[in-house]
Design a protein around this motif. Sequence first.
Motif, PDB file in Angstrom:
ATOM      1  N   ASN A 288       0.832  -1.214   0.000  1.00 11.33           N
ATOM      2  CA  ASN A 288       0.000   0.000   0.000  1.00 11.33           C
ATOM      3  C   ASN A 288       0.859   1.254   0.000  1.00 11.33           C
ATOM      4  OD1 ASN A 288      -2.341  -1.506   0.035  1.00 11.33           O
ATOM      5  ND2 ASN A 288      -2.485  -1.544   2.283  1.00 11.33           N
ATOM      6  N   THR A 289       1.959   1.214   0.783  1.00 13.37           N
ATOM      7  CA  THR A 289       2.857   2.376   0.836  1.00 13.37           C
ATOM      8  C   THR A 289       3.475   2.647  -0.511  1.00 13.37           C
ATOM      9  OG1 THR A 289       3.336   1.918   3.171  1.00 13.37           O
ATOM     10  CG2 THR A 289       4.868   3.347   1.979  1.00 13.37           C
ATOM     11  N   LEU A 290       4.000   1.540  -1.184  1.00 12.78           N
ATOM     12  CA  LEU A 290       4.633   1.712  -2.501  1.00 12.78           C
ATOM     13  C   LEU A 290       3.618   2.210  -3.528  1.00 12.78           C
ATOM     14  CD1 LEU A 290       6.947  -1.436  -2.635  1.00 12.78           C
ATOM     15  CD2 LEU A 290       7.652   0.961  -2.392  1.00 12.78           C
ATOM     16  N   ASN A 291       2.398   1.688  -3.490  1.00 15.70           N
ATOM     17  CA  ASN A 291       1.371   2.139  -4.448  1.00 15.70           C
ATOM     18  C   ASN A 291       1.010   3.612  -4.204  1.00 15.70           C
ATOM     19  OD1 ASN A 291       1.106  -0.249  -5.852  1.00 15.70           O
ATOM     20  ND2 ASN A 291      -0.347  -1.110  -4.355  1.00 15.70           N
ATOM     21  N   THR A 292       0.935   3.983  -2.934  1.00 13.60           N
ATOM     22  CA  THR A 292       0.624   5.382  -2.609  1.00 13.60           C
ATOM     23  C   THR A 292       1.709   6.310  -3.108  1.00 13.60           C
ATOM     24  OG1 THR A 292      -0.608   4.682  -0.635  1.00 13.60           O
ATOM     25  CG2 THR A 292       0.127   6.988  -0.725  1.00 13.60           C
ATOM     26  N   LEU A 293       2.976   5.907  -2.884  1.00  8.18           N
ATOM     27  CA  LEU A 293       4.098   6.721  -3.368  1.00  8.18           C
ATOM     28  C   LEU A 293       4.110   6.786  -4.885  1.00  8.18           C
ATOM     29  CD1 LEU A 293       6.924   5.530  -0.920  1.00  8.18           C
ATOM     30  CD2 LEU A 293       5.680   7.701  -0.888  1.00  8.18           C
ATOM     31  N   SER A 294       3.788   5.658  -5.531  1.00 11.07           N
ATOM     32  CA  SER A 294       3.777   5.655  -6.994  1.00 11.07           C
ATOM     33  C   SER A 294       2.723   6.610  -7.541  1.00 11.07           C
ATOM     34  CB  SER A 294       3.523   4.228  -7.485  1.00 11.07           C
ATOM     35  OG  SER A 294       3.371   4.208  -8.882  1.00 11.07           O
ATOM     36  N   LYS A 295       1.496   6.573  -6.960  1.00  8.46           N
ATOM     37  CA  LYS A 295       0.433   7.462  -7.444  1.00  8.46           C
ATOM     38  C   LYS A 295       0.760   8.922  -7.166  1.00  8.46           C
ATOM     39  CE  LYS A 295      -3.216   4.019  -6.945  1.00  8.46           C
ATOM     40  NZ  LYS A 295      -4.479   3.641  -6.245  1.00  8.46           N
ATOM     41  N   GLU A 300       2.390  14.122  -9.302  1.00  9.82           N
ATOM     42  CA  GLU A 300       3.327  15.252  -9.292  1.00  9.82           C
ATOM     43  C   GLU A 300       4.111  15.354 -10.593  1.00  9.82           C
ATOM     44  OE1 GLU A 300       5.710  14.674  -5.889  1.00  9.82           O
ATOM     45  OE2 GLU A 300       4.142  15.242  -4.465  1.00  9.82           O
ATOM     46  N   GLY A 301       3.887  14.421 -11.563  1.00  8.45           N
ATOM     47  CA  GLY A 301       4.546  14.473 -12.859  1.00  8.45           C
ATOM     48  C   GLY A 301       5.885  13.776 -12.915  1.00  8.45           C
ATOM     49  N   SER A 302       6.241  13.028 -11.889  1.00 10.71           N
ATOM     50  CA  SER A 302       7.517  12.305 -11.891  1.00 10.71           C
ATOM     51  C   SER A 302       7.267  10.876 -12.370  1.00 10.71           C
ATOM     52  CB  SER A 302       8.144  12.303 -10.484  1.00 10.71           C
ATOM     53  OG  SER A 302       9.366  11.620 -10.491  1.00 10.71           O
ATOM     54  N   MET A 303       7.242  10.731 -13.710  1.00  8.06           N
ATOM     55  CA  MET A 303       6.900   9.446 -14.314  1.00  8.06           C
ATOM     56  C   MET A 303       7.945   8.366 -14.014  1.00  8.06           C
ATOM     57  SD  MET A 303       4.034  10.238 -15.576  1.00  8.06           S
ATOM     58  CE  MET A 303       3.747   8.746 -16.468  1.00  8.06           C
ATOM     59  N   GLU A 304       9.216   8.739 -14.078  1.00 12.44           N
ATOM     60  CA  GLU A 304      10.277   7.743 -13.858  1.00 12.44           C
ATOM     61  C   GLU A 304      10.218   7.189 -12.431  1.00 12.44           C
ATOM     62  OE1 GLU A 304      14.023   9.362 -14.837  1.00 12.44           O
ATOM     63  OE2 GLU A 304      13.601   9.586 -16.991  1.00 12.44           O
ATOM     64  N   THR A 305       9.971   8.111 -11.471  1.00  7.06           N
ATOM     65  CA  THR A 305       9.880   7.665 -10.075  1.00  7.06           C
ATOM     66  C   THR A 305       8.685   6.754  -9.889  1.00  7.06           C
ATOM     67  OG1 THR A 305      10.910   9.730  -9.350  1.00  7.06           O
ATOM     68  CG2 THR A 305       9.733   8.441  -7.694  1.00  7.06           C
ATOM     69  N   TYR A 339      13.772  -5.914 -12.391  1.00  4.35           N
ATOM     70  CA  TYR A 339      14.926  -5.764 -11.497  1.00  4.35           C
ATOM     71  C   TYR A 339      16.027  -4.957 -12.186  1.00  4.35           C
ATOM     72  CZ  TYR A 339      19.096  -7.030  -8.854  1.00  4.35           C
ATOM     73  OH  TYR A 339      20.260  -6.972  -8.138  1.00  4.35           O
ATOM     74  N   VAL A 340      16.264  -5.185 -13.480  1.00  3.21           N
ATOM     75  CA  VAL A 340      17.305  -4.439 -14.211  1.00  3.21           C
ATOM     76  C   VAL A 340      16.929  -2.964 -14.300  1.00  3.21           C
ATOM     77  CG1 VAL A 340      18.425  -4.184 -16.454  1.00  3.21           C
ATOM     78  CG2 VAL A 340      18.104  -6.473 -15.470  1.00  3.21           C
ATOM     79  N   ASP A 341      15.648  -2.683 -14.476  1.00  5.74           N
ATOM     80  CA  ASP A 341      15.219  -1.272 -14.520  1.00  5.74           C
ATOM     81  C   ASP A 341      15.553  -0.586 -13.200  1.00  5.74           C
ATOM     82  OD1 ASP A 341      14.327  -1.536 -17.083  1.00  5.74           O
ATOM     83  OD2 ASP A 341      12.239  -1.988 -16.505  1.00  5.74           O
ATOM     84  N   ILE A 342      15.303  -1.289 -12.086  1.00  5.57           N
ATOM     85  CA  ILE A 342      15.632  -0.708 -10.783  1.00  5.57           C
ATOM     86  C   ILE A 342      17.133  -0.443 -10.683  1.00  5.57           C
ATOM     87  CG2 ILE A 342      15.646  -1.148  -8.303  1.00  5.57           C
ATOM     88  CD1 ILE A 342      13.119  -2.822  -8.716  1.00  5.57           C
ATOM     89  N   GLN A 343      17.960  -1.412 -11.129  1.00  2.02           N
ATOM     90  CA  GLN A 343      19.411  -1.249 -11.060  1.00  2.02           C
ATOM     91  C   GLN A 343      19.898  -0.152 -11.998  1.00  2.02           C
ATOM     92  OE1 GLN A 343      21.359  -2.501  -8.900  1.00  2.02           O
ATOM     93  NE2 GLN A 343      19.930  -3.961  -7.945  1.00  2.02           N
ATOM     94  N   LYS A 344      19.243  -0.001 -13.163  1.00  4.07           N
ATOM     95  CA  LYS A 344      19.619   1.084 -14.074  1.00  4.07           C
ATOM     96  C   LYS A 344      19.352   2.442 -13.444  1.00  4.07           C
ATOM     97  CE  LYS A 344      19.344  -1.012 -18.646  1.00  4.07           C
ATOM     98  NZ  LYS A 344      18.676  -0.991 -19.971  1.00  4.07           N
TER      99      LYS A 344
END
Length: 482
Positions: A288-295, A300-305, A339-344
Amino acid sequence: MRHLQNKIWSLAVVVLLIMVVIWVSLTYYNEKMQDQYNQILERYLVMNELSVMSQELVTALNTYTLHPSKENLEKVQQYKHQVNDRTLEMNAYKHVDNEAELTNYTHLVNSVVELTDQSINFQLSGETDTAKLALSEALHVSDYVSELRLSVIDAESSSYDRFYREMIERSEALTELGIWLLLLIILLLLCFTYWFSQRITKPLESLTYSAKQLSKGDFDAQIITNSKDETAILASTFEQMRININHLFKEIRQKAKLEKELQQSRYLLKESQLLSLQRQINPHFLFNTLNTLSKKAYMEGSMETSDLLVSIADLLRYNLKHMDQPTALREEVYVLKQYVDIQKARFTDRLTFHCDIEETCLDVQIPGLTLQPIIENAIIHAVEPNEDGGVITFRVTHNEQRVAIEIEDNGPGMTSEKVDELLDSNTQTVSERSTGIGFKNVVQRLRIFNGEHDIVHINSQLGIGTTVTLYISKDRGEKKDD
């Protein structure tokens, strides 16, 4: 026991053959000496008969000269034919020592015959005086034949003396030869007896040694014997017993190995369950925390985050879900890309990742969380310590039986000892810097999953890089699908 009896009879036959050969040799030698002695006696007899017949021929010729008649003439012709026959027989007894004397002797006898023919011819032609002169000369030659016979006999006597001396020398030589033959026979019998005993005792010694080895627990040494008798049957029975016991031991070892692998599998399962419990600390709160942060980042317009947080959530959800069960390679590849996207996001341009995947291979089954620990190790050793970063290549290919998964990096590489240590399943280690599922753990899970040992290959060179290849059986994957 028939073969052993045959060997004993063979020994008796060999001894008998040796005795027969010696007896035949001695008999032949004695007969040869006897023949030479008989030839001397026969020469004496023939010479005496020839001398007597020549005198009788001259006597018959004298009677025919005094009383010419058909009966007396036939008697002369009869004696003449007998003399000619004996002369031809005398030629057969010539040898080197008496050839000259016998040749002169036969020539004189032939002269008597010729003078007899001349006297008869002169008598028939009416030349009585000339016939008497021929008769007188024939008488003279006949007397000379008798004298020459004595000289030839003397020569034969000296030859006989030499023969007698040679016979004595040969007898002594024969005695010496007999001694040597006796010694030779003893030597041959000893050699043959030794060989014969070896043919019997060697296989028995070999069987005794094999029995001792079996009693010590060595069931790998093959029992071989070159014998073709009853010992070969005994050796064959021993060999069959060794094979049966060896197979039994191998079955016991195999069962023990399977039991050990089962224990290891249970250990890995407990370890994975423990790690799963450790990671399931308030999972709904984390999701729930990760989904809340993602939304919030998206708003806020930070697509990559936002994408990064989604990837982290998906990765966490997959790790908690697929630790103890197989999954399709397609899902493993999807999570691997997350996982590679996270490491990139962490290493930016320092991490270069290439994919070469055959889509037809993505339905094969594979243990969950297999690829991520290997990629993580490649990042830790090939990208993180290098300021310029590193390149990781991920390939998926296949053949008729297996799917091959290659993870290649251009890192510092490893020594062959390190490679052997990673592939050794006797110890269990967990990487402190990975997700908790160490490389050895991945290898062991793959071996248990596929039911094979040779399913992981590592090709590494110092200063060049490392390539890890995983082999997944297609049949194994189909069974999992079922």
